[in-house]
Design an enzyme around this catalytic site. Structure first.
Site, PDB file in Angstrom:
ATOM      1  CB  CYS A   1       0.525  17.409 -10.963  1.00 19.74           C
ATOM      2  SG  CYS A   1      -0.565  16.554  -9.833  1.00 19.74           S
TER       3      CYS A   1
ATOM      4  CB  CYS B   1      -1.293  13.631  -8.617  1.00 17.31           C
ATOM      5  SG  CYS B   1      -0.965  15.362  -8.925  1.00 17.31           S
TER       6      CYS B   1
ATOM      7  CB  CYS C   1      -5.959  13.442  -5.706  1.00 14.83           C
ATOM      8  SG  CYS C   1      -7.648  12.880  -5.845  1.00 14.83           S
TER       9      CYS C   1
END
Length: 139
Positions: free
Chosen positions: A91, A87, A13
């Protein structure tokens, strides 16, 4: 998955201070050493959210010693399953990895009352994941 190698899961996250910490803690606890578990954040916070620490303590899991960690390419490359939790584009994506995007409320700035339902949702999802990985959850 071969019997000789444990599955590896990475929770990601933004701040690595709430959702990903809870996911990693539940998988570590319920997987009882049968899964390699990591968590990281694209922009890690200084500390784990105190309301998250308290909510996890209520279910008998102590994450007070955990610290947010920065997301690395190596962490993603060495994981079989990458679970993202809000995220977005931060990511990294690598072909051949299994990605799951868990849509969860962000516990940042929330009190423990708001964190409890997020915690319980994460625990349920982790139990489902363990079943999918063929790993018996700790009773």
């Amino acid at each position: 998955m071969s019997e000789s190698r444990k599955p590896s899961v990475l929770f990601v996250c933004v701040h690595n201070a709430g959702r990903s910490q809870m996911g990693a803690a539940f998988l570590t606890h319920l997987g009882a050493g049968r899964v390699d578990v990591r968590s990281a954040g694209s922009a890690p916070a200084e500390t784990v959210n105190p309301a998250v620490v308290e909510a996890m303590r209520e279910v008998g899991i102590d994450i007070s010693a955990e610290t947010p960690k920065v997301l690395t390419v190596e962490a993603v490359q060495s994981s079989d399953v990458v679970i993202t939790m809000g995220c977005g584009d931060a990511c990294p994506y690598f072909p051949g990895k299994r990605y799951l995007d868990w849509k969860l409320d962000d516990p940042a700035g929330q009190g423990v009352d708001a964190v409890r339902p997020i915690r319980d949702d994460i625990e349920h999802r982790v139990r489902v994941l363990l079943t999918e990985l063929g790993v018996q959850a700790r009773a």
